[in-house]
Scaffold this active site. Sequence first.
Site, short mmCIF file in Angstrom:
data_model
loop_
_atom_site.label_atom_id
_atom_site.label_comp_id
_atom_site.label_asym_id
_atom_site.label_seq_id
_atom_site.Cartn_x
_atom_site.Cartn_y
_atom_site.Cartn_z
CG HIS A 66 8.76 -27.24 12.32
ND1 HIS A 66 8.39 -26.74 13.41
CD2 HIS A 66 10.07 -27.81 12.38
CE1 HIS A 66 9.28 -26.81 14.19
NE2 HIS A 66 10.55 -27.28 13.58
CB THR B 165 2.83 -1.59 11.06
OG1 THR B 165 1.62 -1.91 10.39
CG2 THR B 165 2.61 -0.02 11.47
CG HIS C 71 10.71 -23.64 13.13
ND1 HIS C 71 10.88 -23.58 14.65
CD2 HIS C 71 11.79 -24.47 12.84
CE1 HIS C 71 11.87 -24.14 15.03
NE2 HIS C 71 12.57 -24.75 13.88
CB CYS D 120 1.07 -2.04 4.83
SG CYS D 120 0.92 -3.27 6.04
CG ASP E 223 -0.35 0.28 2.60
OD1 ASP E 223 0.88 0.36 2.61
OD2 ASP E 223 -1.23 0.22 3.43
CG HIS E 224 -1.04 4.71 1.36
ND1 HIS E 224 -1.98 3.83 1.26
CD2 HIS E 224 -1.03 5.28 2.44
CE1 HIS E 224 -2.62 3.94 2.68
NE2 HIS E 224 -1.96 5.01 3.45
NE ARG F 108 4.94 -28.53 16.55
CZ ARG F 108 6.10 -28.38 17.20
NH1 ARG F 108 6.99 -27.91 16.88
NH2 ARG F 108 6.33 -29.38 18.10
NE ARG G 148 3.98 5.18 6.88
CZ ARG G 148 2.65 5.23 6.59
NH1 ARG G 148 1.59 4.82 7.43
NH2 ARG G 148 2.06 5.78 5.87
C1 RB5 Z 1 -1.41 3.28 5.96
O1 RB5 Z 1 -1.30 4.47 6.74
C2 RB5 Z 1 -1.08 2.09 7.20
O2 RB5 Z 1 -2.25 2.02 8.15
C3 RB5 Z 1 -0.93 0.77 6.71
O3 RB5 Z 1 0.13 0.84 5.68
C4 RB5 Z 1 -0.33 -0.31 7.70
O4 RB5 Z 1 0.63 -0.06 8.26
C5 RB5 Z 1 -1.58 -0.71 8.13
O5 RB5 Z 1 -1.47 -1.81 8.92
#
Ligand code: RB5
Length: 151
Positions: A135, A69, A100, A67, A9-10, A138, A111
């Site tokens: 594994h 996070t 595993h 994304c 995503d962005h 599992r 980020r």
């Molecule tokens: C976008 O702002 C952010 O929420 C997305 O990239 C991600 O981190 C969501 O989990």
Amino acid sequence: MSQLIIACDHGAWVLKNELVQHLRVRHALEVCDLGVSGPDSVDYPDYAAELCHRILRGEAQRGVLLCGTGLGMSMAANRFKGIRAALCHDEFTARMSRRHNDANVLVIGGRVTGPGLAQAMIDVWLTEPFEGGRHQRRIEGLDALTTPKPT
Ligand code: RB5
């Protein structure tokens, strides 16, 4: 058939573009890039779903999702039975996700993780084998999990 599918995503498009280059140049992989390639806001479940559908249809065996996070993409991808998406933060978690968990999708936070570490994680993740044995039982257990009916 692409050897690897990637989407973001962005929150991670800059890192995604760098990783596409790395995968094509360093690993000589055929990469199917589902985007995005710019800062316009999109919804990560749409991109996770497209990538997971393609993997489950057999268009590639492995994928990389990014994304901001990595959390949203990993939550979305793990809704799909047969997808084992691993949100990794270092080479150790990337290695163990293969050994595993037989992770077929690597998730990285754009980020959170810088390009050098992200490349090192991908290098490990692409080459590390699944250990099988206990594994295997599992990960079969993962696919056997069911959602209880509401009482
Ligand atoms: C976008 O702002 C952010 O929420 C997305 O990239 C991600 O981190 C969501 O989990």
